[in-house]
Design a protein around this motif. Structure first.
Motif, PDB file in Angstrom:
ATOM      1  N   GLN A 115      23.368  16.623  96.722  1.00 15.98           N
ATOM      2  CA  GLN A 115      22.734  15.317  96.557  1.00 15.98           C
ATOM      3  C   GLN A 115      22.269  15.207  95.103  1.00 15.98           C
ATOM      4  O   GLN A 115      21.560  16.083  94.598  1.00 15.98           O
ATOM      5  CB  GLN A 115      21.554  15.158  97.510  1.00 15.98           C
ATOM      6  CG  GLN A 115      21.915  15.292  98.969  1.00 15.98           C
ATOM      7  CD  GLN A 115      22.959  14.295  99.421  1.00 15.98           C
ATOM      8  OE1 GLN A 115      22.948  13.126  98.995  1.00 15.98           O
ATOM      9  NE2 GLN A 115      23.888  14.746 100.267  1.00 15.98           N
ATOM     10  N   TYR A 116      22.716  14.162  94.436  1.00 18.09           N
ATOM     11  CA  TYR A 116      22.573  14.087  92.981  1.00 18.09           C
ATOM     12  C   TYR A 116      21.116  14.097  92.531  1.00 18.09           C
ATOM     13  O   TYR A 116      20.765  14.751  91.550  1.00 18.09           O
ATOM     14  CB  TYR A 116      23.273  12.834  92.471  1.00 18.09           C
ATOM     15  CG  TYR A 116      23.476  12.813  90.973  1.00 18.09           C
ATOM     16  CD1 TYR A 116      24.404  13.676  90.374  1.00 18.09           C
ATOM     17  CD2 TYR A 116      22.745  11.960  90.161  1.00 18.09           C
ATOM     18  CE1 TYR A 116      24.588  13.667  89.010  1.00 18.09           C
ATOM     19  CE2 TYR A 116      22.937  11.939  88.793  1.00 18.09           C
ATOM     20  CZ  TYR A 116      23.852  12.798  88.220  1.00 18.09           C
ATOM     21  OH  TYR A 116      24.038  12.802  86.863  1.00 18.09           O
ATOM     22  N   LYS A 117      20.247  13.385  93.229  1.00 13.05           N
ATOM     23  CA  LYS A 117      18.850  13.280  92.798  1.00 13.05           C
ATOM     24  C   LYS A 117      17.986  14.405  93.361  1.00 13.05           C
ATOM     25  O   LYS A 117      17.220  15.028  92.647  1.00 13.05           O
ATOM     26  CB  LYS A 117      18.293  11.916  93.200  1.00 13.05           C
ATOM     27  CG  LYS A 117      18.936  10.755  92.451  1.00 13.05           C
ATOM     28  CD  LYS A 117      18.290   9.425  92.830  1.00 13.05           C
ATOM     29  CE  LYS A 117      18.914   8.267  92.041  1.00 13.05           C
ATOM     30  NZ  LYS A 117      18.303   6.974  92.414  1.00 13.05           N
ATOM     31  N   SER A 118      18.094  14.642  94.653  1.00 12.25           N
ATOM     32  CA  SER A 118      17.237  15.661  95.275  1.00 12.25           C
ATOM     33  C   SER A 118      17.732  17.081  95.012  1.00 12.25           C
ATOM     34  O   SER A 118      16.969  18.034  95.182  1.00 12.25           O
ATOM     35  CB  SER A 118      17.178  15.429  96.787  1.00 12.25           C
ATOM     36  OG  SER A 118      18.462  15.639  97.377  1.00 12.25           O
ATOM     37  N   LYS A 119      19.000  17.233  94.623  1.00 12.28           N
ATOM     38  CA  LYS A 119      19.612  18.537  94.368  1.00 12.28           C
ATOM     39  C   LYS A 119      19.656  19.404  95.631  1.00 12.28           C
ATOM     40  O   LYS A 119      19.762  20.626  95.550  1.00 12.28           O
ATOM     41  CB  LYS A 119      18.880  19.296  93.249  1.00 12.28           C
ATOM     42  CG  LYS A 119      18.902  18.571  91.914  1.00 12.28           C
ATOM     43  CD  LYS A 119      20.314  18.395  91.402  1.00 12.28           C
ATOM     44  CE  LYS A 119      20.357  17.805  89.999  1.00 12.28           C
ATOM     45  NZ  LYS A 119      20.030  16.372  89.963  1.00 12.28           N
TER      46      LYS A 119
ATOM     47  N   TYR B 163      22.770  24.235  90.814  1.00  9.62           N
ATOM     48  CA  TYR B 163      23.568  23.020  90.936  1.00  9.62           C
ATOM     49  C   TYR B 163      24.942  23.188  90.270  1.00  9.62           C
ATOM     50  O   TYR B 163      25.061  23.760  89.189  1.00  9.62           O
ATOM     51  CB  TYR B 163      22.834  21.865  90.268  1.00  9.62           C
ATOM     52  CG  TYR B 163      23.481  20.530  90.493  1.00  9.62           C
ATOM     53  CD1 TYR B 163      23.212  19.794  91.641  1.00  9.62           C
ATOM     54  CD2 TYR B 163      24.374  20.005  89.564  1.00  9.62           C
ATOM     55  CE1 TYR B 163      23.809  18.571  91.860  1.00  9.62           C
ATOM     56  CE2 TYR B 163      24.981  18.779  89.772  1.00  9.62           C
ATOM     57  CZ  TYR B 163      24.697  18.064  90.922  1.00  9.62           C
ATOM     58  OH  TYR B 163      25.295  16.856  91.136  1.00  9.62           O
TER      59      TYR B 163
ATOM     60  N   ASP C 171      26.735   4.016  90.575  1.00 10.70           N
ATOM     61  CA  ASP C 171      25.642   4.962  90.792  1.00 10.70           C
ATOM     62  C   ASP C 171      26.136   6.155  91.609  1.00 10.70           C
ATOM     63  O   ASP C 171      26.489   6.012  92.785  1.00 10.70           O
ATOM     64  CB  ASP C 171      24.482   4.286  91.530  1.00 10.70           C
ATOM     65  CG  ASP C 171      23.902   3.130  90.723  1.00 10.70           C
ATOM     66  OD1 ASP C 171      23.908   3.237  89.486  1.00 10.70           O
ATOM     67  OD2 ASP C 171      23.466   2.146  91.335  1.00 10.70           O
ATOM     68  N   THR C 172      26.167   7.318  90.986  1.00  9.18           N
ATOM     69  CA  THR C 172      26.580   8.533  91.690  1.00  9.18           C
ATOM     70  C   THR C 172      25.451   8.993  92.603  1.00  9.18           C
ATOM     71  O   THR C 172      24.328   9.213  92.152  1.00  9.18           O
ATOM     72  CB  THR C 172      26.916   9.654  90.693  1.00  9.18           C
ATOM     73  OG1 THR C 172      27.970   9.210  89.839  1.00  9.18           O
ATOM     74  CG2 THR C 172      27.360  10.907  91.420  1.00  9.18           C
ATOM     75  N   ILE C 173      25.759   9.135  93.898  1.00 14.13           N
ATOM     76  CA  ILE C 173      24.718   9.550  94.832  1.00 14.13           C
ATOM     77  C   ILE C 173      24.902  11.011  95.268  1.00 14.13           C
ATOM     78  O   ILE C 173      23.954  11.640  95.721  1.00 14.13           O
ATOM     79  CB  ILE C 173      24.690   8.641  96.075  1.00 14.13           C
ATOM     80  CG1 ILE C 173      26.049   8.650  96.794  1.00 14.13           C
ATOM     81  CG2 ILE C 173      24.306   7.229  95.686  1.00 14.13           C
ATOM     82  CD1 ILE C 173      26.033   7.873  98.095  1.00 14.13           C
ATOM     83  N   SER C 174      26.122  11.560  95.157  1.00 11.10           N
ATOM     84  CA  SER C 174      26.351  12.970  95.506  1.00 11.10           C
ATOM     85  C   SER C 174      27.634  13.458  94.853  1.00 11.10           C
ATOM     86  O   SER C 174      28.484  12.653  94.444  1.00 11.10           O
ATOM     87  CB  SER C 174      26.413  13.155  97.021  1.00 11.10           C
ATOM     88  OG  SER C 174      27.441  12.359  97.576  1.00 11.10           O
TER      89      SER C 174
END
Length: 661
Positions: free
Chosen positions: A405-409, A363, A447-450
């Motif tokens: 993608q911030y959560k799924s990486k 990442y 909220d950062t999503i990407s």
């Protein structure tokens, strides 16, 4: 000075008044937008506020020179710039503190907005104004300075682009009082080699490449069939128009052999027949397209195939070099090789090692500058420590960015052109000198999503500087065409990898023949001048004519020969009348007479040749290039020989008296 300030204030007041009147009457009017946002309460308050700001600038300007110019420049910069028609050249150039020009402009706009909305415009004090100027002055001055630096950079790039149209450079002769004193040759040279990978799926973009910037084009097209050694597909190698175009522009062209299947590569490296077929096919393909070599681009094939790969490289290199020693054998390596490559063994057989920094492994940015196992610094040092000659190493960067993608990486590569069109028009990037540019895509303003990581002009220029300072052999670019014709990344390559080489030759001062030259030097100079005059009269200049000393001598010799010819002719006539056929020296004097006539004719031709007033051959006052003396003499000689033959075989038989028995 006061008059200038008064003009500036009147201009700003007129702009504000016009704006107020337009809003009141709703009349269409073309105007420039001013960055200063002032509450629309009254014209009187606006006048007062602008005057205070202007006066504050005036007082602050007294501590350095150029007060008038600087105040005018600063106040002019308070206007928001009109978006340029050419959106490819945008304000992405960054300051030493990693703040782009566009960001400085936004800071200035925000500063005025915050100031005018948070302070009661009717109660603005001098302290408020001074605080505003304290914050504003450094930012505006920095913006001005950076714009000047960018103007110099653009001027340099333009000059290089112009010189690239002249492969052998431009020669300029410097004269003083019409006397040449030195010659200056300007041409473009390289700081380093530039290798560009052209993926086969980018064939429609090849017309936008700046080939003169590239040293070598690598066509990513030969997909290896590991079982047979042949190709699964050549991806238009035989028909691609990019290859002849690149060769015409002076680029070397390499064919890239690639395979991404670990099992397929392993089978190939263990199969000598497959390797022989590959070598045979490559020989034919290179000869047909007049290419300059190959690039081997295998993905991970495992440590177990290390020895087999080494033997393959040795075999391949020997066979290619045997056919053509100038063929290049290049090898693309990953940032971390996982002990797949025996560098010490294959180094003598490889011309260039291209380190692939275009792939992302975790990442964050694709290629950090430092402080990562996959960074440019660590990756280059890793291979330099394996005792590869620095000039054999090429660092391959990429024009692509990566969207995480911030959560799924999960990640997705983005073309540079896509980034500029779809993201830079909506988001303001954050800059980090080590990691490059980053765009945070947020939802609900928090909220950062990407996150999108990429390199723009300045961040990739920083990496070019780092590579050049390492002293390695070159820079590589993966994914030519991802910029889709945008010029800024090509300009960055020109700026960092090319320069104008100036060679100055001091000319020897001309020597006055009459004062400093010996008779031998004069004689040699005369011979050279006559040689030039006779062979190339078109190149004979007025200066050459002034150097020549024997013009009058030729005329004098011609006159003397004419007088001698007359005297010999008169003597022969008198002796002929007196002695008749009994004159014993009859043949001798007739031979002398004939010789004098031939020499006199040549001298007359030479005099006419040297006389610019006589047109037809030789020098001409009109400047027109005439026939050379050698050609004239050849014509005369041919005519003389033809005349002799005609006399002997045609005229003499007719006039000879018949014999009487």
């Amino acid at each position: 000075m006061r008059f200038t300030h008064t003009i500036i204030v009147l201009f700003l007041l007129m702009t504000c008044t016009t704006t107020f009147a337009q809003e009141k009457n709703n009349a269409p009017l073309t105007k420039k937008k001013i960055t200063i946002e002032i509450p629309q309460d009254s014209v009187k308050v606006k006048k007062s506020l602008i005057k205070k700001i202007k006066d504050a600038f005036k007082f602050r300007a007294n501590f350095r020179k150029g007060e008038e110019e600087r105040i005018i420049a600063i106040i002019n910069r308070l206007e928001k710039p009109t978006p340029p028609k050419d959106t490819t050249v945008n304000n992405t150039y960054i300051t030493n503190n990693n703040v782009p020009i566009s960001t400085i402009q936004k800071q200035i706009d925000s500063l005025f907005t915050d100031f005018t909305t948070s302070v009661d415009s009717t109660k603005i004090s001098n302290i408020d104004i001074n605080n505003l100027v304290d914050k504003l002055l450094p930012m505006v001055q920095k913006k001005i300075d950076l714009e000047k630096e960018d103007e110099k950079r653009q001027a340099k790039i333009k000059q290089i682009r112009d010189l690239l149209q002249h492969p052998y450079g431009i020669m300029t002769t410097v004269t003083i009082n019409k006397i040449p004193v030195k010659k200056i040759l300007k041409k473009v040279d390289r700081n380093t080699e530039v290798y560009g990978f052209h993926p086969y799926w980018m064939n429609k973009f090849y017309l936008n490449y700046n080939y003169k910037t590239l040293h070598t084009l690598i066509y990513y097209g030969y997909e290896l069939n590991g079982k047979t050694g042949g190709y699964k597909t050549l991806n238009d190698w035989n028909a691609a128009e990019i290859i002849p175009k690149a060769k015409k522009e002076g680029c070397k062209v390499l064919l890239c052999i690639f395979d991404k299947d670990k099992k397929s590569i392993g089978h190939f490296l263990k199969n000598s027949d497959a390797q022989s077929r590959l070598i045979t096919d490559i020989k034919t393909l290179l000869e047909e397209k007049k290419a300059d070599g190959i690039n081997i681009f295998f993905d991970d094939f495992g440590e177990t195939n290390r020895a087999n790969f080494t033997e393959f490289i040795k075999l391949f290199s020997r066979n290619l070099k045997h056919i053509n020693p100038s063929y290049q054998v290049t090898l693309t390596l990953p940032v971390i090789d996982n002990n797949n490559y025996d560098i010490a063994e294959i180094e003598p057989f490889v011309d260039r090692f291209i380190i692939d920094f275009s792939k992302k492994n975790n990442y964050g940015p694709i290629l950090p500058l430092k402080d990562s196992n996959y960074s440019l610094d660590v990756g280059l040092d890793r291979y330099l420590n394996k005792n590869i000659a620095p000039k054999k190493i090429v660092a391959c960067l990429t024009y692509n960015g990566i969207l995480w993608q911030y959560k799924s990486k999960r990640s997705d590569y983005k073309f540079y052109n896509t980034i500029t069109k779809d993201y830079l028009t909506k988001y303001t990037p954050v800059y980090d000198k080590n990691n490059g540019a980053r765009i945070d895509i947020v939802k609900n303003k928090k909220d950062t999503i990407s996150q999108l990581w990429f390199d723009d002009v300045q961040t990739i220029s920083d990496k070019y500087d780092f590579i050049l300072n390492k002293g390695i052999g070159g820079i590589g670019i993966w994914g030519l065409g991802s910029d889709d014709g945008r010029p800024e990344l090509w300009n960055a390559l020109i700026d960092k990898t090319m320069y104008i080489k100036v060679q100055t030759t001091i000319l020897e001062p001309p020597v006055e023949p009459s004062r400093f030259m010996s008779w031998r030097m004069r004689f040699r100079q005369e011979l050279k001048l006559y040689e030039k005059l006779f062979k190339h009269p078109c190149d004979f200049t007025e200066a050459d004519s002034k150097k020549m000393l024997s013009d009058d001598i030729i005329i004098m010799i011609t006159k003397i020969l004419f007088a001698v010819l007359i005297a010999v002719a008169v003597f022969c006539i008198i002796q002929k009348k007196k002695l008749g056929e009994d004159w014993p020296k009859n043949k001798l004097f007739y031979g002398i007479l004939t010789f004098l006539i031939v020499v006199l004719a040549a001298c007359i031709v030479l005099c006419l040749f040297l006389n610019p007033k006589f047109s037809g051959f030789g020098l001409s006052s009109s400047g027109k290039c005439e026939t050379s003396l050698i050609t004239v003499l050849k014509i005369l000689a041919a005519g003389f020989i033809i005349g002799l033959l005609a006399m002997k075989f045609l005229i003499f038989p007719l006039i000879k008296p018949k014999e009487i028995p």
